[in-house]
Each structure stands twice: as structure tokens, then as C-alpha cells.
Scaffold this motif. Sequence first.
Motif, PDB file in Angstrom:
ATOM      1  N   SER A 145      -5.857  49.160  -2.484  1.00  0.00           N
ATOM      2  CA  SER A 145      -6.639  49.894  -1.493  1.00  0.00           C
ATOM      3  C   SER A 145      -7.990  50.293  -2.070  1.00  0.00           C
ATOM      4  O   SER A 145      -9.040  50.068  -1.452  1.00  0.00           O
ATOM      5  CB  SER A 145      -5.882  51.138  -1.028  1.00  0.00           C
ATOM      6  N   LEU A 168     -14.031  47.349   5.522  1.00  0.00           N
ATOM      7  CA  LEU A 168     -12.679  47.896   5.681  1.00  0.00           C
ATOM      8  C   LEU A 168     -12.719  49.398   5.944  1.00  0.00           C
ATOM      9  O   LEU A 168     -11.898  49.928   6.676  1.00  0.00           O
ATOM     10  CB  LEU A 168     -11.831  47.623   4.434  1.00  0.00           C
ATOM     11  N   LYS A 169     -13.680  50.096   5.331  1.00  0.00           N
ATOM     12  CA  LYS A 169     -13.785  51.546   5.493  1.00  0.00           C
ATOM     13  C   LYS A 169     -14.088  51.935   6.936  1.00  0.00           C
ATOM     14  O   LYS A 169     -13.637  52.963   7.420  1.00  0.00           O
ATOM     15  CB  LYS A 169     -14.867  52.115   4.582  1.00  0.00           C
ATOM     16  N   SER A 191      -7.614  54.632   6.077  1.00  0.00           N
ATOM     17  CA  SER A 191      -7.052  54.243   4.780  1.00  0.00           C
ATOM     18  C   SER A 191      -6.476  52.844   4.970  1.00  0.00           C
ATOM     19  O   SER A 191      -6.119  52.461   6.084  1.00  0.00           O
ATOM     20  CB  SER A 191      -5.985  55.233   4.320  1.00  0.00           C
ATOM     21  N   LEU A 192      -6.399  52.075   3.901  1.00  0.00           N
ATOM     22  CA  LEU A 192      -6.004  50.678   4.061  1.00  0.00           C
ATOM     23  C   LEU A 192      -4.533  50.515   4.441  1.00  0.00           C
ATOM     24  O   LEU A 192      -4.204  49.778   5.364  1.00  0.00           O
ATOM     25  CB  LEU A 192      -6.311  49.886   2.787  1.00  0.00           C
ATOM     26  N   ARG A 206     -11.399  48.281  -0.740  1.00  0.00           N
ATOM     27  CA  ARG A 206     -12.351  49.084   0.035  1.00  0.00           C
ATOM     28  C   ARG A 206     -13.707  49.172  -0.676  1.00  0.00           C
ATOM     29  O   ARG A 206     -14.731  49.304  -0.023  1.00  0.00           O
ATOM     30  CB  ARG A 206     -11.756  50.455   0.346  1.00  0.00           C
TER      31      ARG A 206
END
Length: 134
Positions: free
Chosen positions: A89, A99-100, A105-106, A93
Motif C-alpha cells: 500500500s 491511487l490516492k 486507503s488501498l 501509493r
Amino acid sequence: MKNLIQYKSNKNVVYSCKYHVVWCPKYRRKVLIDGVDERLKVILQEVAEKLDSEIIEMEIMEDHVHLLVDVDPQFGINKLIKKMKGTSSRLLREEFPWLKSRIPSLWTNSYFVSTVGGATLDTVKLYIENQKNV
């Protein structure tokens, strides 16, 4: 011919502890794409090696991860997965800033884990290998 069980050992235990593990990104978002999947494979392999665990089989789908892992029972599957999810993660990120903005949160906090005992190892390996063909 079936695979013979290969045992490993540490100072105290001789073992063969294989687990089928599955986990998903938060909200099951389809974010394991566009290079994230390939980078994730490398990260998970590095974490496993660092923790003296073995990834026997791995498949990254766009919205979940499948692993077949061999883990020292004194270290524990929960510690391995926590380290894999935490490290991946953080690194993903950092390396893929988009992704953020997609999810807070991943990974979800949860995961599926099952010992590989009822099915043969070959059956579970074949299942994981064929995930993309389902």
C-alpha cells in the motif's frame, strides 16, 4: 504424479504450512491495472523473501489478489499478510499517485485465508493459474 510434500524447518519446527489467501482493494475498486499489478507482484515477492516465506503461486486480478504461500507457522500467516498489505500500500501509493485520489486507503482490513489441506496442492495451483481465464 502428485507433488510430494516438501517440508521446511527452522530451529524448532519442521513444517509444511501452505495457505490460499485472497484480498481486495478498498470498495473492491478495479485499480490493480496499468502497471500496478506487475509492480505489486514484485513487491509481494520481495516481502515474502525478506520474511523467509515462499509464494508458490500468485495472480493479480484488477480487483483482488490471489496467493498460494508457504509460511513458517511460528511467524504466522497474519503477520505475513499484514506486512504484504502494508508495504505494498505504501509503495504503490507513492509510485502511482492516482491511487490516492481513487480510494482513501488501498486495501480493505479483511482477507480470506484457507489452509491447503482438503484440496491437493495441484488443484489450488491450477485454480490460481486459471483466474484470468475464468
